[in-house]
Structures are given as C-alpha cells and as structure tokens.
Scaffold this motif. Structure first.
Motif, PDB file in Angstrom:
ATOM      1  N   LEU A 447       0.833  -1.215   0.000  1.00 17.40           N
ATOM      2  CA  LEU A 447       0.000   0.000   0.000  1.00 17.40           C
ATOM      3  C   LEU A 447       0.866   1.262   0.000  1.00 17.40           C
ATOM      4  O   LEU A 447       0.559   2.241  -0.692  1.00 17.40           O
ATOM      5  CB  LEU A 447      -0.914  -0.007   1.223  1.00 17.40           C
ATOM      6  N   ARG A 448       1.942   1.222   0.785  1.00 12.70           N
ATOM      7  CA  ARG A 448       2.821   2.395   0.850  1.00 12.70           C
ATOM      8  C   ARG A 448       3.510   2.640  -0.494  1.00 12.70           C
ATOM      9  O   ARG A 448       3.602   3.774  -0.956  1.00 12.70           O
ATOM     10  CB  ARG A 448       3.855   2.175   1.958  1.00 12.70           C
ATOM     11  N   ARG A 449       3.970   1.558  -1.117  1.00  9.09           N
ATOM     12  CA  ARG A 449       4.638   1.706  -2.425  1.00  9.09           C
ATOM     13  C   ARG A 449       3.650   2.176  -3.484  1.00  9.09           C
ATOM     14  O   ARG A 449       3.986   2.965  -4.371  1.00  9.09           O
ATOM     15  CB  ARG A 449       5.240   0.366  -2.853  1.00  9.09           C
ATOM     16  N   LEU A 450       2.404   1.697  -3.382  1.00  9.60           N
ATOM     17  CA  LEU A 450       1.405   2.067  -4.376  1.00  9.60           C
ATOM     18  C   LEU A 450       0.953   3.512  -4.212  1.00  9.60           C
ATOM     19  O   LEU A 450       0.529   4.158  -5.179  1.00  9.60           O
ATOM     20  CB  LEU A 450       0.201   1.124  -4.269  1.00  9.60           C
ATOM     21  N   LEU A 461      -0.724  10.344 -11.222  1.00 15.74           N
ATOM     22  CA  LEU A 461      -1.810   9.548 -10.677  1.00 15.74           C
ATOM     23  C   LEU A 461      -1.414   9.001  -9.315  1.00 15.74           C
ATOM     24  O   LEU A 461      -0.249   8.674  -9.073  1.00 15.74           O
ATOM     25  CB  LEU A 461      -2.142   8.388 -11.617  1.00 15.74           C
ATOM     26  N   ALA A 462      -2.409   8.887  -8.454  1.00 18.77           N
ATOM     27  CA  ALA A 462      -2.211   8.271  -7.148  1.00 18.77           C
ATOM     28  C   ALA A 462      -3.271   7.204  -6.977  1.00 18.77           C
ATOM     29  O   ALA A 462      -4.467   7.476  -7.077  1.00 18.77           O
ATOM     30  CB  ALA A 462      -2.303   9.308  -6.035  1.00 18.77           C
ATOM     31  N   LEU A 463      -2.831   5.986  -6.766  1.00 19.83           N
ATOM     32  CA  LEU A 463      -3.751   4.864  -6.647  1.00 19.83           C
ATOM     33  C   LEU A 463      -3.759   4.333  -5.226  1.00 19.83           C
ATOM     34  O   LEU A 463      -2.789   4.492  -4.475  1.00 19.83           O
ATOM     35  CB  LEU A 463      -3.342   3.732  -7.588  1.00 19.83           C
ATOM     36  N   GLY A 464      -4.866   3.698  -4.879  1.00 17.34           N
ATOM     37  CA  GLY A 464      -4.954   2.952  -3.641  1.00 17.34           C
ATOM     38  C   GLY A 464      -5.305   1.512  -3.973  1.00 17.34           C
ATOM     39  O   GLY A 464      -5.470   1.141  -5.133  1.00 17.34           O
ATOM     40  N   ALA A 465      -5.407   0.713  -2.948  1.00 16.34           N
ATOM     41  CA  ALA A 465      -5.747  -0.684  -3.179  1.00 16.34           C
ATOM     42  C   ALA A 465      -6.427  -1.239  -1.940  1.00 16.34           C
ATOM     43  O   ALA A 465      -6.225  -0.761  -0.822  1.00 16.34           O
ATOM     44  CB  ALA A 465      -4.504  -1.504  -3.511  1.00 16.34           C
ATOM     45  N   SER A 466      -7.249  -2.247  -2.160  1.00 15.22           N
ATOM     46  CA  SER A 466      -7.864  -3.006  -1.071  1.00 15.22           C
ATOM     47  C   SER A 466      -7.221  -4.380  -1.066  1.00 15.22           C
ATOM     48  O   SER A 466      -7.202  -5.059  -2.099  1.00 15.22           O
ATOM     49  CB  SER A 466      -9.376  -3.115  -1.265  1.00 15.22           C
ATOM     50  N   ILE A 467      -6.690  -4.785   0.074  1.00 20.53           N
ATOM     51  CA  ILE A 467      -5.930  -6.030   0.165  1.00 20.53           C
ATOM     52  C   ILE A 467      -6.608  -6.957   1.164  1.00 20.53           C
ATOM     53  O   ILE A 467      -6.915  -6.557   2.294  1.00 20.53           O
ATOM     54  CB  ILE A 467      -4.466  -5.778   0.588  1.00 20.53           C
ATOM     55  N   GLY A 468      -6.845  -8.179   0.737  1.00 26.80           N
ATOM     56  CA  GLY A 468      -7.338  -9.214   1.622  1.00 26.80           C
ATOM     57  C   GLY A 468      -6.231 -10.196   1.933  1.00 26.80           C
ATOM     58  O   GLY A 468      -5.516 -10.650   1.040  1.00 26.80           O
ATOM     59  N   VAL A 469      -6.065 -10.533   3.218  1.00 24.70           N
ATOM     60  CA  VAL A 469      -4.983 -11.403   3.667  1.00 24.70           C
ATOM     61  C   VAL A 469      -5.601 -12.667   4.254  1.00 24.70           C
ATOM     62  O   VAL A 469      -6.485 -12.590   5.124  1.00 24.70           O
ATOM     63  CB  VAL A 469      -4.111 -10.703   4.724  1.00 24.70           C
ATOM     64  N   ALA A 470      -5.152 -13.817   3.750  1.00 29.77           N
ATOM     65  CA  ALA A 470      -5.592 -15.106   4.296  1.00 29.77           C
ATOM     66  C   ALA A 470      -4.357 -15.850   4.790  1.00 29.77           C
ATOM     67  O   ALA A 470      -3.384 -16.016   4.053  1.00 29.77           O
ATOM     68  CB  ALA A 470      -6.323 -15.931   3.243  1.00 29.77           C
TER      69      ALA A 470
END
Length: 784
Positions: A447-450, A461-470
């Motif tokens: 997330l920090r790198r993105l 551009l500035a992007l975010g992301a939603s991350i699911g961890v299993a």
C-alpha cells in the motif's frame, strides 16, 4: 535355255544378315525399350509407394504428439492427422490418391498393392491405424483407452492411455517400415529379373545385348542416383553408430550443423552434443535404447538445435552392423511449445504469472506446508479507482499503469515469493513461511509503495488498493478455500473504506454471504419491476404551499415484504447496483413530473428532486443519462433537481473533479443542484462558493434537536445564515413537530419537508396534495 543365277554367297546372305541384324537389333531394341519402360514405370510407382509408406511413420508420431498437445490445451488437430493416416493406409492397400501432408509432399497416385506379403502387411497397418486413432479419440474424450476394441490382434500389457497410444504408434511405424522394406525388396527382385532379361537378350545378339547392357547400366545408375538423391535430400537426419563411435552422418546432418562430415565422424561427434544430453545419446548408440530420444547439438553459430530421433538397433544386420538414429530438427517446435507454455501460464501484459500458474504454485506450497507444517499467506489486491483511470485516460495508459504497478510490487517482494496478475486490476501474492505479522507488514509495504504518485503521459496519478490477507497456519488445506478467504477479506477491506488491508476472519464469510444474497435479490428485483417511487412534498415556509417533491425509492420484495431503504441502499452502493437503480429513479421521476406538468397540476417553479450517489457520479455517465431522460420525457431541465452529498462534492482526485465537472454542465443546462445532509461533511466556504449549487439541505440530525439542544439550534441557525449569505435557499429535513417548525420559521429557513407535512406517498396520493396546495394558493391570492 534359262539363264542361271550368279552365285553370290555373301550378297544376299550379307543383306539378309544385315537385315537380320537390323531386324534383330530392332526386335531386341524394341524388346529392350519395352522392358526398360515397363521397369522404369514400375520403379516410379514403387518409389511413390515407398515414400507414402515411409511417411506413415511420421504421421503416426505426429498423431501422438497432436493428441498430447490437444489434451494439454495447446493448438493441435489430431483428427486431421488421423484422417491422413487412414486415407494413406487405404491408398497404399487398394490404390488411389494418397493425400498431401503439410510441409511434406503433394497428392500421390498409387497403384493397388500386389503380393500377398505386402497386402497382408498393409492390411495390418490399416487395422493398427484404426486402433491408434480410436485410442487417441478415447484419450481426448476422457473414455478409458482399454475400452477401445483392438482390431489388429495386438496384445498390449500396459493400461495407461498415453503408453498404449505410444505403443500403437510404434507398432504402426514398424509395420509401415516393414511394408516399405517388402516393397523395396520386390523392387530389387524386379531389377534382378530385368538384368537377367537383358543378359539373355544380349546373348541373342552381341551388339544389341551390349547396347541393352549399356542402357541397363545407365538406367540402373539413374535409379541408384535417384534413390541416393532421395536419401541425401531428405529432411530426416540419419546417423549410424558402431564400435562406440559415429560411422556415418547424412548430408542433412552436416548441413543443419554447418560442419563438415569429417568433424562429426568418429569420437568427435560427442563434442557437439549438449553435456546434459550426452548420457542419453551414448546409451542409445551403445545399447540401442531408449527407442526415442531428444537431444541437443550445437551448430556453427553456437546455437543449440533440438533433435528428436528414433533409435533402431541394427547391429545384427550384416549390411549395417550398427545402431541407426533417424531424426529430425524440432527446434522450432520446441520454441513454439515453450512460447505456448509461457503464454498459458503468464500474463501477456505484465509478464507476471497468471491465475493458472498461481494456483499451481499455491497447490505446491500447500503440499509442502502439509509436510513441514510451515505457515503461508495469500494476499489478494484490487486497485481502487483503476476503472476510472481506464475510462478517462484510455486503455493504453491503463495498461501502462498496470505495468508500472506490477513493477513496483515486484521490487519489494522476496525472490521466493510469487506475485501474479489474476486479471483486470487484481493481483495476488503468495508468501511461504509467513505468519500474520509478516503478511500484514507485506500488505502495508504494498500500500505504501502504491501510494507514491505515478507519472504517465503528463498525468500524475495516485492509486490505492484493497488487500485481503488469508493466513494458513500449516497442515492440510485446499487452495480454493484459501483464495476464497483472501477474496472475502479483500471485499471486507473495500467495505471498510478502501485503501487498506483486512485479515480474514471466519465471521466475514457469514456477513459477506448475506450481502451477496441481498445483491442477487436486488438484481432480480430490478429485472422483475419490484421497485417503485414515493414522493415527499417540499413546503415553502412562508406560504405553506408545495413547491417540490423528493423522489424516494421503495422496494416491496415478494419474500421479504417492504424493505426499508436503510437496509438495501448500502448494499446497492457496495455492489454497484446503485448505478442502474439510480437510472431507474431518474427515469421514473422525470416521467411522473412530465405527466403532472402535462396535467397542469404543478405550480410555477416546481422541482422534483432526485438523489445521486457518489458511484453514479464516479461512473461518468450521469450527464448523458440526464440529457437523454429529459429529451425522452420532454421535461424542462428547471423542473429537475439533483441532490448530492457534501462528501461527494469535496472528494479529491480525478473522480471528484469529474463529478464536479458533470454537475457544472448540468447546472448550466438549468438543472437545479442541492447539497444533501449539509453540515455533516468537511467542505470549506471557499469550496462551497465554487460549487454549482442552488440549495442546501440542513441535515435532520440538527433539526431534531433544534427545540431542546442549544448547540443544534446554533448550528442550524448558522447553516441557514450561511446559505442566505451565499445566495442559496435553505431546506430543513425531518420536521416532525410544530415546535421545530416554529423555530425554523424564526430562523428564516426557506423550505421544509418532514412527516409533519406529509409522509412519502405514491403519485396518486401526491395528486390530492398538489390539488389542495393549488387551492390554498388561489385562496391566498383572492384574499390578497
């Protein structure tokens, strides 16, 4: 007295002898020519038969490879190859036209096979071809290969489908070669008979026999040269080994490697074989097995060429006394297979592993985890806002953005980790030997790198992301379950506000399962027409007349009954169904307002207000939808008002700019714009002045406490004053008591709506309220 004939013993005899010689020469010449023509014709036919018979081996091998490629999902056509095999076998046996084979030869006219031995061999070949194609068809269709009835009376010990297929192909090749040898033997016998005839003809006339012998020798030399030309010009690579060294290489081998034959003969052959393949080549020419090998040889340009060879042990043959390798260059095929494999398991845009390869590596990692009890983690990542970038800047820049994102992710992961693109803007990361703290740290790094700005074609551009961890703690597990858990966690991250990560918890499955069930019902409800609109009047506080209505969506489910908007609107927002629902509300509200307008039931300045969600504005199609609906219904733009939340207007970034641009364009058309729930967001006065707004709606949370809470009363008073200072109208929502109404009138609020005046009602009930309001207006005008 009769004149006696002069005695001339040599005259007539000489002439007769000359005539006899000439006749004899002519006769034997004719016989010689006839026999030669017959022999040459037969040789030509047998040559064609030999070529087609020898070709059957290649087709049988090709059929096996096509079946295996087709089984593995690659491009191949084993059905066509099988038909070529069968038609060629029929043509060899019964005569006719042998079909052409791509890259090999043209159609060939063949005579009917003669000789009991040859016909028996060719009949056996035809039966083997039928068994081979039947087994291949069973393998491709998933039927057991042992269920195929073998017509050639072969006895196969193996039950494995692929092994049975290879054995049948080898048997077909051997029978084809045997038939070719038998035909060649018959050809040799025919030549021998021709020599005998020529010798006999020569004995009857020396000159004629000499000429015929010379002709026979010339014909034999031509025939020998023809066969030699066939061997040397063939693309097959022929190698003969004996006494541990190479004794013969065909010209095609030397040409392929670009080296003289002398360098390849003897023990020097091993210098050009790849070290990893030398053992298999030595085993083949020393022991005559394995019968099929693939090895590499280096050419004059230091390029490794891949050779596929069939090994035949002819050490017992007195003419050969060695091991023969019949091979061909398959370098291009190997390269194509490698490229097809790469394309099948890698993403074409980013070069990352694709979903199939990721699943394979996850399965392997789980197998190792089951043995070692080591933990592992799976992260699923979905880019936030990528669709808007793709729609606004184009797919080319969208692709460049995905490549940049893949590169950034690849820079911060370990070499042993597997980063994959699953499709679209979804990525996956497999972390072996990782527990929850390390997996969470990895998610934060991503997330920090993105979050660092990305510059593309003049755009930052500035992007975010939603991350699911299993997290998998170790032991047995299924990859499907782990991926589903990561997907649920990613969905939860999106629900929690995006730009974050969530670790899977088992209660997520229940929560999101209910959400997905409701999503399915909403889609069906939209298709079945279960939605309708109710309208709540908006009252002018100075005249008590209706000056507008707010369109409110209602859902009457056949299974749930009436469903409150607070229960289904959040789900519609989260799943994107709010966009088609919003279009439905817009169309129905404009249609109903146009109907009231046509019936002259509306006062001047009447506005029907429709709520817009942030997702509708982010989708970028609201402007077009409003214009189309207004054109279809004929409703003036001034009769339509759009309510947007304060947070939607102040949203930063590209989506916020696009939303504000759409609202400005609609406002310029004459459509009214209102800020809903004003006071709950974070807009500044500077921002408010720049927005295309006509009206602000004071949130009901402030109105509810206006009588008893000094803070709510002060906030409401300030909001009304702020609206008037900016030249806007102020509307109070949720008025339920006379005391609230009195307080709002004292504050100078312009408009109001709430249960005190009327509850939301269907259009037919609003008709009565509009009629009463019109009557009130007429009475007031008459009194004035």
């Amino acid at each position: 007295m009769r004149r006696r004939q002069a005695f001339r013993p040599f005259t007539q005899r000489g002439r007769r002898t000359i005539v006899a010689i000439l006749l004899t020469f002519a006769l034997f010449f004719t016989l010689s020519v006839t026999v030669s023509i017959w022999a040459t014709s037969g040789s030509q036919h047998r040559t064609a038969v030999l070529e087609v018979a020898a070709r059957q081996r290649t087709l049988a091998e090709r059929y096996v490879k096509d079946v295996l490629l087709r089984r593995d999902g690659a491009q191949a056509d084993p059905t066509r190859t099988g038909k070529l095999l069968a038609r060629s076998a029929d043509a060899l046996l019964d005569g006719g036209v042998a079909p052409a084979v791509d890259g090999d030869d043209d159609e060939t006219e063949l005579p009917r096979a003669k000789g009991a031995t040859v016909r028996a061999q060719l009949e056996q070949e035809r039966r083997l071809v039928a068994d081979l194609t039947g087994t291949g068809g069973a393998l491709l269709s998933g039927r057991p290969a042992t269920a195929v009835r073998l017509t050639a009376h072969e006895h196969l010990t193996t039950r494995a489908p692929v092994e049975r297929l290879r054995v049948l192909a080898a048997l077909t090749s051997n029978v084809s070669l045997n038939a070719a040898r038998t035909i060649g033997t018959e050809d040799d016998r025919s030549i021998a008979r021709l020599i005998v005839i020529q010798v006999l003809l020569g004995a009857a006339g020396l000159l004629t026999s000499l000429l015929l012998a010379l002709g026979l020798i010339a014909a034999t030399r031509r025939q020998t040269a023809h066969f030699r030309s066939l061997v040397t010009s063939s693309t097959d690579l022929v190698l003969v080994f004996g006494d541990g060294a190479c004794r013969y290489v065909s010209r095609s081998v030397a040409n392929m490697l670009g080296r003289p034959e002398e360098d390849l003969l003897g023990e020097g052959f091993a210098r050009f074989v790849h070290p990893d393949d030398l053992a298999s080549v030595c085993s083949a020419h020393t022991h005559g097995e394995p019968h099929e090998i693939v090895f590499r040889m280096v050419n004059e340009f230091d390029e490794w060429r891949h050779l596929e060879a069939h090994v035949t042990d002819l050490r017992a043959d007195r003419q050969i006394r060695g091991v023969v390798l019949n091979g061909r260059d398959i370098t291009e095929r190997v390269r194509l297979e490698e490229e097809l494999t790469r394309q099948a398991f890698h993403d074409g845009l980013t070069g990352l592993p694709n979903r199939a390869l990721f699943r394979d590596r996850l399965d392997q990692a789980l197998a190792r985890s089951e043995r070692s009890q080591d933990p592992l983690a799976v992260l699923l990542l979905d880019l936030d806002g990528f669709k808007q970038v793709n729609d606004s800047l184009g797919h080319d820049l969208g692709d460049q953005l995905l490549e940049e994102v893949a590169g950034r992710f690849d820079d911060i992961i370990r070499p042993a980790d597997t980063l994959a693109r699953l499709g679209g803007d979804e990525f996956a990361l497999l972390l072996e030997g990782t527990q929850e703290p390390q997996a969470v740290a990895a998610a934060k790094r991503l997330l920090r790198r993105l979050s660092e700005p990305i510059g593309l074609a003049g755009h930052e551009l500035a992007l975010g992301a939603s991350i699911g961890v299993a997290i998998h703690p170790g032991g047995p597990a299924r990859s499907d379950d782990l991926l589903r858990h990561a997907d649920l966690a990613m969905y939860a991250a999106k629900e929690a506000g995006r730009g974050r990560h969530e670790v899977f918890r088992y209660d997520m499955a229940r929560e999101l399962g209910e959400l997905l069930g409701l999503e399915h019902e909403l889609r069906l409800a939209l298709q079945r027409g279960e939605f309708s609109l109710h309208y709540q009047p908006e009252i002018a506080l100075d005249t008590a007349e209706i000056v507008g209505v707010e369109a409110l969506l209602r859902w009457h489910s056949p299974t749930r009954g009436p469903v409150p908007p607070a229960e289904f609107i959040p789900t519609a927002e989260a799943t994107g169904i709010i966009v088609p629902l919003g279009e439905f509300v817009l169309h129905e509200a404009c249609t109903q307002t146009a109907r009231w307008l046509a019936d002259s039931a509306l006062p001047e300045g009447f506005v029907t207000w429709v709520n817009l969600s942030g997702k509708q504005l982010s989708a970028g199609c609201v402007g077009d939808s409003v214009r189309q609906v207004l054109e279809r219904t004929g409703l003036p733009p001034s009769c339509l008002g759009l309510e947007v939340t304060e947070t939607t207007l102040v949203e930063a970034g590209l989506s916020g700019e696009r939303a504000r641009a759409q609202l400005r364009a609609l406002h310029d058309m004459g459509v009214r714009i209102a800020i809903d729930d004003f006071g709950t967001g974070f807009s500044s006065l500077g921002q408010l002045r720049s927005f295309p707004v006509d009206l602000i709606k004071v949130d009901r949370s402030f109105v509810q406490g206006i009588e008893h809470d000094a803070k709510d009363a002060a906030i409401t008073a300030n909001l009304v004053s702020l609206a008037h200072a900016l030249g806007l109208l102020a509307v109070a929502e949720g008025i339920e008591s006379d005391g609230q109404l009195t307080s709002l009138r004292e504050l100078g609020c312009d408009l109001a709506q709430g249960f005190l005046f009327a509850r939301p009602a269907p259009p037919d009930q609003i008709d009565g309220l509009l009629a009463e309001s019109a009557k009130l207006s007429r009475n007031r005008e008459a009194a004035a």
